[in-house]
Design a protein around this motif. Structure first.
Motif, PDB file in Angstrom:
ATOM      1  N   VAL A 126      -0.220 -39.478 -11.654  1.00  0.00           N
ATOM      2  CA  VAL A 126      -0.914 -39.690 -10.388  1.00  0.00           C
ATOM      3  C   VAL A 126      -1.775 -38.471 -10.077  1.00  0.00           C
ATOM      4  O   VAL A 126      -1.432 -37.334 -10.436  1.00  0.00           O
ATOM      5  CB  VAL A 126       0.094 -39.949  -9.240  1.00  0.00           C
ATOM      6  CG1 VAL A 126       0.930 -38.702  -8.946  1.00  0.00           C
ATOM      7  CG2 VAL A 126      -0.608 -40.438  -7.981  1.00  0.00           C
ATOM      8  N   ALA A 127      -2.917 -38.702  -9.451  1.00  0.00           N
ATOM      9  CA  ALA A 127      -3.785 -37.618  -8.987  1.00  0.00           C
ATOM     10  C   ALA A 127      -4.395 -38.040  -7.657  1.00  0.00           C
ATOM     11  O   ALA A 127      -4.548 -39.234  -7.376  1.00  0.00           O
ATOM     12  CB  ALA A 127      -4.875 -37.310  -9.995  1.00  0.00           C
ATOM     13  N   ARG A 128      -4.752 -37.035  -6.863  1.00  0.00           N
ATOM     14  CA  ARG A 128      -5.292 -37.324  -5.541  1.00  0.00           C
ATOM     15  C   ARG A 128      -6.255 -36.220  -5.133  1.00  0.00           C
ATOM     16  O   ARG A 128      -6.054 -35.045  -5.457  1.00  0.00           O
ATOM     17  CB  ARG A 128      -4.148 -37.407  -4.519  1.00  0.00           C
ATOM     18  CG  ARG A 128      -4.542 -37.928  -3.153  1.00  0.00           C
ATOM     19  CD  ARG A 128      -3.287 -38.110  -2.294  1.00  0.00           C
ATOM     20  NE  ARG A 128      -2.726 -36.841  -1.892  1.00  0.00           N
ATOM     21  CZ  ARG A 128      -3.003 -36.224  -0.742  1.00  0.00           C
ATOM     22  NH1 ARG A 128      -3.850 -36.782   0.109  1.00  0.00           N
ATOM     23  NH2 ARG A 128      -2.451 -35.079  -0.445  1.00  0.00           N
ATOM     24  N   VAL A 129      -7.305 -36.603  -4.433  1.00  0.00           N
ATOM     25  CA  VAL A 129      -8.251 -35.668  -3.836  1.00  0.00           C
ATOM     26  C   VAL A 129      -8.227 -35.896  -2.333  1.00  0.00           C
ATOM     27  O   VAL A 129      -8.233 -37.039  -1.868  1.00  0.00           O
ATOM     28  CB  VAL A 129      -9.678 -35.880  -4.380  1.00  0.00           C
ATOM     29  CG1 VAL A 129     -10.668 -34.936  -3.699  1.00  0.00           C
ATOM     30  CG2 VAL A 129      -9.706 -35.684  -5.889  1.00  0.00           C
ATOM     31  N   ASP A 130      -8.178 -34.827  -1.569  1.00  0.00           N
ATOM     32  CA  ASP A 130      -8.139 -34.956  -0.109  1.00  0.00           C
ATOM     33  C   ASP A 130      -9.104 -33.954   0.506  1.00  0.00           C
ATOM     34  O   ASP A 130      -9.501 -32.975  -0.139  1.00  0.00           O
ATOM     35  CB  ASP A 130      -6.720 -34.700   0.407  1.00  0.00           C
ATOM     36  CG  ASP A 130      -6.503 -35.204   1.836  1.00  0.00           C
ATOM     37  OD1 ASP A 130      -7.368 -35.966   2.335  1.00  0.00           O
ATOM     38  OD2 ASP A 130      -5.490 -34.847   2.447  1.00  0.00           O
ATOM     39  N   THR A 131      -9.482 -34.214   1.736  1.00  0.00           N
ATOM     40  CA  THR A 131     -10.370 -33.318   2.467  1.00  0.00           C
ATOM     41  C   THR A 131      -9.756 -33.006   3.825  1.00  0.00           C
ATOM     42  O   THR A 131      -8.771 -33.610   4.234  1.00  0.00           O
ATOM     43  CB  THR A 131     -11.751 -33.963   2.683  1.00  0.00           C
ATOM     44  OG1 THR A 131     -11.581 -35.229   3.330  1.00  0.00           O
ATOM     45  CG2 THR A 131     -12.467 -34.156   1.375  1.00  0.00           C
ATOM     46  N   SER A 132     -10.360 -32.071   4.505  1.00  0.00           N
ATOM     47  CA  SER A 132      -9.932 -31.695   5.849  1.00  0.00           C
ATOM     48  C   SER A 132     -11.128 -31.882   6.781  1.00  0.00           C
ATOM     49  O   SER A 132     -12.077 -31.099   6.738  1.00  0.00           O
ATOM     50  CB  SER A 132      -9.457 -30.239   5.872  1.00  0.00           C
ATOM     51  OG  SER A 132      -8.964 -29.874   7.140  1.00  0.00           O
ATOM     52  N   PRO A 133     -11.131 -32.933   7.592  1.00  0.00           N
ATOM     53  CA  PRO A 133     -12.343 -33.288   8.338  1.00  0.00           C
ATOM     54  C   PRO A 133     -12.809 -32.258   9.354  1.00  0.00           C
ATOM     55  O   PRO A 133     -13.960 -32.284   9.769  1.00  0.00           O
ATOM     56  CB  PRO A 133     -11.960 -34.605   9.028  1.00  0.00           C
ATOM     57  CG  PRO A 133     -10.471 -34.603   9.065  1.00  0.00           C
ATOM     58  CD  PRO A 133     -10.030 -33.880   7.832  1.00  0.00           C
ATOM     59  N   GLY A 134     -11.929 -31.329   9.741  1.00  0.00           N
ATOM     60  CA  GLY A 134     -12.325 -30.340  10.740  1.00  0.00           C
ATOM     61  C   GLY A 134     -12.949 -29.081  10.171  1.00  0.00           C
ATOM     62  O   GLY A 134     -13.278 -28.161  10.934  1.00  0.00           O
TER      63      GLY A 134
END
Length: 341
Positions: free
Chosen positions: A90-98
């Motif tokens: 499994v792999a995942r990319v995430d962001t921080s909207p602030g």
């Protein structure tokens, strides 16, 4: 935008397409879905057991990673299934909207221990880095950019994997714990301040205070209301406290998590202080000590054996020394690796 920076859409060099890992790796690839939560949790736990790590991922944490309007789960997650439909990677990319100072893309992944050594880890890192570049470019934020991951120092193979893909260690963190069998200090009295249990009506004021407190901390960015709300999978309200001044304004806070899945692996039950902060005008007046002692007493009252927390070794507020003075000791450590763009 800083004058010396090229436009982010140029600087991060996003690929037009992000191809799936090769079929020769033996897995079928697709995005994650809510129905995959239990299978992915089991995959993560198998890896943590094999690596001898003192913590375990919970289904609530995995489910939380699929929530939030800022997330594009269909494009930002990748799941590798074997012929039986069992998740093996499994792999995942995430962001921080602030993000306001540095726009970040966080990457993480895991490979089933029985499937390691076949090149799957390299394929996951390549996929995640390519997708992270797309995410950063699509943000439209003309800021310095960073692709970042966190790796436990007990897994040196993972560190080598990311370094081979161009990531560089940039920050170091220590996980500290304090035995609650040792006598606990009294909660100090601070003039003009009272420490109260967390309450729902204080929650957003705590968020605002947290954004202010950590504005001068490296790598910290403001949290939006939705992001804050979507980070409470393991939140322990009865172990969380808020420091208020005479006007009822939030001047400090200690937010705790209850990670029961970790306890068998660690060998003891514990309370985890996830966030601790004091507004600048109140620093140096033992507010943090008051909050931490309140937290430790709450943990002990519920039968916990240790109080735990994590600290940036380069924290500018002297937090490491504060924790050591209160009896916290280093238990293990982790490293942040990044590609700076």
């Amino acid at each position: 935008m800083t004058d010396t920076l090229a436009p982010i859409a140029v600087r991060v060099a996003p690929p037009t397409d992000v191809p799936l890992p090769a079929a020769e790796l033996g897995l079928t690839w697709r995005a994650m879905a809510p129905a995959d939560v239990d299978g992915v949790t089991a995959l993560m736990v198998r890896g943590q057991e094999a690596d001898g790590l003192p913590y375990r991922t919970s289904a609530a944490e995995v489910a939380q990673e699929l929530e939030g309007d800022w997330r594009d789960v269909a494009r930002d997650t990748l799941l590798g299934l074997d012929d039986t439909g069992t998740p093996r990677a499994v792999a995942r990319v995430d962001t921080s909207p602030g993000d306001r100072r540095v726009v970040r893309a966080f990457v993480e992944g895991a490979v089933d221990p029985a499937w390691r050594g076949r090149g799957i880890g390299r394929a996951l890192v390549a996929w995640a880095q390519a997708r992270a570049r797309q995410v950063l470019a699509a943000s439209g934020k003309e800021l310095p950019a960073r692709i970042v991951t966190f790796v436990d120092d007990a897994t040196p193979d993972a560190v080598r994997l990311y370094r081979a893909a161009g990531f560089t260690p940039i920050r170091y963190y220590t996980h500290m714990r304090r035995s609650l069998d040792v006598a606990l200090p009294d909660v100090p009295d601070v003039d003009g301040l009272r420490v109260v249990p967390w309450a729902p009506e204080l929650d957003d004021a705590v968020r605002v205070a947290h954004n202010e407190v950590f504005a001068d901390h490296w790598g910290s960015e403001p949290r939006t209301p939705e992001q804050w709300a979507r980070s409470k999978a393991m939140f322990a309200p009865t172990w969380s406290f808020v420091a208020l001044d005479d006007a009822g304004e939030v001047v400090g806070y200690a937010v705790s998590g209850r990670y029961e899945e970790d306890w068998p692996a660690a060998g003891y039950p514990s309370g985890y202080t996830e966030l601790l902060g004091v507004r600048r005008a109140w620093r140096g007046r033992r507010v943090a000590v008051a909050l931490l002692t309140a937290v430790m007493r709450a943990y002990a009252a519920d039968g916990m054996r240790y109080a735990e927390l994590e600290v940036d070794t380069a924290n500018p507020s002297g937090a490491h020394g504060l924790y050591a003075d209160l009896g916290y000791e280093v238990a293990h450590s982790s490293t942040m690796l990044s590609i700076e763009l």
